[in-house]
Design an enzyme around this catalytic site. Structure first.
Site, PDB file in Angstrom:
ATOM      1  CG  HIS A  13      -0.445 -16.153  14.921  1.00 37.63           C
ATOM      2  ND1 HIS A  13      -0.342 -14.893  14.369  1.00 37.63           N
ATOM      3  CD2 HIS A  13      -0.799 -15.968  16.211  1.00 37.63           C
ATOM      4  CE1 HIS A  13      -0.620 -13.985  15.291  1.00 37.63           C
ATOM      5  NE2 HIS A  13      -0.895 -14.614  16.427  1.00 37.63           N
TER       6      HIS A  13
ATOM      7  CG  HIS B 251      -5.318 -14.215  18.010  1.00 33.89           C
ATOM      8  ND1 HIS B 251      -5.270 -13.556  19.222  1.00 33.89           N
ATOM      9  CD2 HIS B 251      -4.028 -14.343  17.618  1.00 33.89           C
ATOM     10  CE1 HIS B 251      -4.021 -13.261  19.503  1.00 33.89           C
ATOM     11  NE2 HIS B 251      -3.239 -13.738  18.557  1.00 33.89           N
TER      12      HIS B 251
ATOM     13  CD  GLU C  23       2.790 -14.712  15.600  1.00 38.64           C
ATOM     14  OE1 GLU C  23       2.348 -14.416  16.726  1.00 38.64           O
ATOM     15  OE2 GLU C  23       3.009 -13.878  14.706  1.00 38.64           O
TER      16      GLU C  23
HETATM   17 ZN   LIG Z   1      -1.167 -13.840  18.302  1.00 44.29          ZN
END
Ligand SMILES: [Zn+2]
Length: 280
Positions: A144, A142, A148
């Site tokens: 971001h 997935h 991050e």
């Molecule tokens: Zn993640």
């Protein structure tokens, strides 16, 4: 011991089996199970997995923002009190001879889920990461935005998290930074061709196959440390491998994801007593 996270979606998934043909845990780091229908393109509605009884749900701003995650549910206590939390900023590192990451990924059908927090791709069984004799199965990946993890205080436009689990239930996440390049990345044309607008509806395309290793950079040197899920319940004991080399996607591809999620990155967490190891 199983991380606490693993028991929670499992319970929710079992509870939902009575009413849905399949279940996908809402947490972006949890195991996902895609529907196994033969249709060219199938959808499966999943539960919303809201353990808060309709109260404020976690997110990235406002009342449900990261500073309040621990207050939303006692199960999220580690989000505030944990001392091995992710993401981190890679600054001071310690050189050490590290085992190479060996990716044994196989082709998988395309399975896409918008869980309200990110776009998540479920991966068919049979893809593995091996490192130093440890073997982890790739479950899902997935995204971001921004990344991050930071490097020297700088975040990349995006990051992909490839989530793996070994037979003992321990998680290993490989982070691949995504940066803006001039050319369109062919893999992302496949991955993001159709993004589900509806939350918790898994879309599986039997006629679309790709190989997850196409997301990896050629140079797979990494930084590593122990950390946590970057989403509630922030469970610790997660082995992190942060690839140093970013992968380029086009401005248009970046914009496509950021149109859906303008910001879904947890703030940088303190290192406390942890050391970041550097293979080279
Ligand atoms: Zn993640």
């Amino acid at each position: 011991m199983l991380p606490r996270l693993l028991s929670i979606p499992l319970c929710l998934c079992l509870a939902s089996l009575a009413i849905t043909p399949s279940a996908v845990a809402s947490d972006p780091h949890a195991t996902s199970k895609a529907p196994k229908k033969a249709a060219t393109h199938s959808k499966a509605k999943t539960h919303s997995a809201d353990p808060h009884g309709g109260a404020v749900h976690w997110g990235y701003e406002g009342a449900g923002g990261p500073e309040n995650w621990a207050k939303l549910d006692p199960a999220n206590a580690l989000c505030a009190t944990g001392q091995q939390q992710s993401p981190i900023d890679v600054r001071t590192t310690y050189a050490l001879a590290l085992d190479p990451l060996v990716f044994q990924y196989r082709p998988t059908k395309l399975s896409v889920l918008n869980n309200g927090h990110t776009i998540q791709h479920g991966v068919d069984p049979g893809s593995f990461l091996e490192v130093g004799g440890d073997r982890y199965q790739l479950l899902q990946f997935h995204f971001h935005t921004p990344s991050e993890e930071a490097v020297g205080g700088k975040r990349y436009p995006m990051v992909a998290h490839l989530v793996h689990k070994n037979d003992a239930g321990q998680l290993a996440v490989v982070a691949v930074f995504l940066t803006q390049g001039t050319a369109s990345n062919p893999l992302f044309d496949v991955l993001w061709e159709k993004l589900p607008a509806e939350h918790n509806v898994s879309m599986r395309f039997e006629d679309k196959t790709y190989t997850p290793s196409d997301i990896l950079p050629r140079d797979q040197r990494y930084w590593t440390l122990m950390g946590s899920l970057t989403t509630p319940p922030c469970s610790e004991g997660v082995r992190w491998f942060i690839l140093k080399t970013p992968v380029a996607i086009s401005k248009k591809q970046l914009a496509k994801f950021q149109h859906e999620f303008s910001m879904n990155a947890r703030p940088i967490q303190p290192l406390y007593q942890r050391a970041i190891l550097d293979g080279q």
